[in-house]
Design a protein around this motif. Structure first.
Motif: not given
Length: 589
Positions: A285-312
């Motif tokens: 992901i180019p937009s992460l280059h030079g940034e601090q390390a990203a830490q994994p997070l548990a998925a929330r309903l809003e995350d699943g909702f946004m994935v759905l909307l971006r797909e449609h």
């Protein structure tokens, strides 16, 4: 005995006529079953069909096709029989503001035919649940927004229904009032086994529900438990700290512009929470280059909702993100930008013997995003209206854009733009006609007006709607038009009064992308909001309650003031307000 299904729809269709002649399909072959004795949610972007579906269920409109049974009854054939067994609270519930709380309850009990012998016990329970017992003699028009919503819910429930329909009941209320409303709803479900269907723009509210139905452009695109829908974003969610001195919104803008690799990004708790596309690893992901390390997070309903909307969602109708403008550079430029463009000293506003704002002082600097937060009735709207020049101060010093508002309000207003909570547009005029009218009011004519009109239509992706009647636009488009109107005359300061109230997460992201762009270009933004996530976009915020200033600082400073448990702005807000009220011995509401 077999439990009756509260709502059962099969192939439901609803169309509306338009001026252009092509019918608008609000619901397109929707099929669903609402579980009994539980809380279910309708979610989706503006114009998805949520309110239309609720009105069909309530028997207020008739479907154009398909089958709809409510509590075992054909609602199209027997709407009154259905209405006798349900309660429905629309977005704009009709309280009678010149009647007291008790008189409103009595009136709605009369309308619903509640027997006199049943009223005393029912009213006592509703008043206890809503914490309105002490205020029964107060006029509804004198209540705060949160208290009005609670009274509206109590009036909806003067009889015990078999099904409760709620259309965005917490829009425009603060986190404390939202929490209280949800306690009431959950208590009803637990004690009465009430079946409840709620539409909401807040994904944390939908997270509380047993079943969630996702509508998009009139289609049901997903359904399941919050956990089921969250799975769509499993192993795709991360948190990342912005570099020192970089606002979280700047990093968020950079990420959200990377549509190829990033599904969503939003400031949260001092970090930026983002969702990567499933086809891209972090390293790619180019937009992460030079940034601090990203830490994994548990998925929330809003995350699943946004994935759905971006797909449609197609790119059509979505504001095109633009690269953020460069941050101010150089000590000399930074120093020049630190002059206050708004200065408030010992500001007081009284209404008779009531002090709405008490001795408030703060400064707002050029290019800053400054948030005014507070519970309903806290005094923030009064402060906001004084800053805009819409309401005179009782005493104190108030300077906006170098002009003393107490002596030259008209001169100051020429340098500000204003977006009201209810979007002051002319519904019978087209998008272009609204822009031309307000442009003339701002003193823009001829070639100058045409140039600015073309610019804002392009900036807010409204070219395709320029001839549409503004009253027919979905909420997200009305918001864009209100923003375009406010920015026509290129003001130094933009005032936004709860501009995203009730707007879905997808539209909120697009809105804040535009605000980040404006601030980076030097426009000062002052915003009131009840959506605490939005405070994370601000450079500094104030929290007011009972007219007093309780907190002033960056989001991080206010979270620290909230205490160790305040991991986000929502919990920090509640902690700051409740601590102050405990010291003063104040009651909530």
């Amino acid at each position: 005995m077999e439990t009756v299904v509260p709502v059962e729809a099969c192939g439901l269709v609803k169309r509306f006529a338009t001026r252009g002649g092509t019918p608008l399909v609000a619901l397109d072959e929707v099929s669903l079953r609402i579980p009994a004795g539980r809380l279910s949610a309708l979610v989706g972007p503006d114009g998805a069909g949520k309110t239309t579906l609720l009105r069909l269920i309530a028997g207020l409109m008739k479907a154009d096709g398909g089958q709809l049974r409510v509590l075992g009854l054909d609602v199209g054939a027997e709407p009154q029989a259905v209405q006798d067994r349900i309660s429905y609270m629309p977005q704009k519930f009709g309280l009678y503001e010149d009647l007291t709380i008790q008189e409103n309850l009595d009136l709605y009990a009369d309308l619903h035919g509640v027997e006199p012998g049943q009223r005393k016990e029912r009213f006592a329970r509703l008043l206890e649940m809503t914490d309105l017992s002490r205020f029964t003699g107060r006029l509804a028009g004198q209540l705060s927004g949160g208290m009005k919503q609670k009274l509206g819910l109590a009036c909806t429930l003067v009889r015990s229904p078999d099904l409760l329909l709620l259309d965005e009941p917490t829009v425009g209320v603060d986190p404390l009032s939202r929490r209280e409303l949800w306690q009431i709803i959950e208590q009803l479900i637990e004690q009465e086994r009430l079946s409840v269907l709620i539409s909401t723009a807040y994904m944390d509210e939908a997270q509380r529900c047993a079943q969630v139905f996702v509508l998009y452009q009139g289609n049901l695109i997903a359904e399941g438990t919050p956990e089921d829908l969250s799975e769509r974003a499993k192993d795709l969610c991360y948190g990342i700290e912005p570099a020192a001195g970089v606002p979280a919104r700047t990093l968020q803008a950079r990420l959200i512009d990377d549509r190829e690799h990033i599904v969503d990004a939003v400031p949260h708790g001092g970090q930026v929470r983002f969702i990567r596309s499933g086809h891209a690893s972090l390293e790619e992901i180019p937009s992460l280059h030079g940034e601090q390390a990203a830490q994994p997070l548990a998925a929330r309903l809003e995350d699943g909702f946004m994935v759905l909307l971006r797909e449609h969602a197609s790119d059509q109708g979505q504001p095109s993100p633009q690269a953020p403008a460069d941050e101010p550079g150089g000590e000399e430029e930074l120093e020049s930008e630190r002059r206050p463009i708004i200065e408030v000293r010992d500001l007081v506003r009284k209404f008779g013997d009531f002090t709405a704002v008490a001795s408030t002082s703060f400064k707002v600097f050029k290019g800053e995003i400054f948030g005014l937060l507070g519970p309903n009735g806290a005094g923030k709207t009064t402060t906001f209206r004084m800053l805009c020049g819409l309401l005179p101060a009782s005493s104190g010093h108030l300077e906006v854009a170098g002009v003393n508002l107490r002596s030259a309000r008209a001169a100051a207003r020429r340098r500000i733009g204003y977006v009201s909570q209810k979007f002051s547009l002319y519904g019978n005029l087209s998008v272009q006609e609204n822009l031309e009218f307000f442009g003339g009011a701002y003193g823009l004519f001829g070639g100058r007006l045409k140039a600015r009109l073309d610019t804002v239509l392009r900036q807010f992706e409204l070219q395709g709607q320029r001839n549409d009647r503004s009253g027919d636009l979905p909420g997200g488009y009305k918001q864009r038009l209100a923003m375009a109107v406010a920015l026509l005359h290129e003001p130094d300061i933009l005032f936004l009064d709860e501009p995203t109230s009730g707007i879905d997460p997808l539209a909120r992201r697009a809105f804040w992308r535009q605000i980040t762009e404006l601030a980076a270009a030097g426009t000062t933004v002052v915003i009131t909001t009840h959506f605490m996530e939005e405070a994370e976009y601000c450079d500094r915020i104030v929290i007011q309650d009972a007219g007093r200033l309780l907190a002033l600082g960056t989001p991080e400073e206010v979270r620290r003031q909230g205490g160790e448990q305040a991991s986000d702005m929502d919990s920090a807000f509640i902690a700051v307000v409740e601590r102050s009220r405990a010291r003063l011995g104040m009651a909530a509401g």
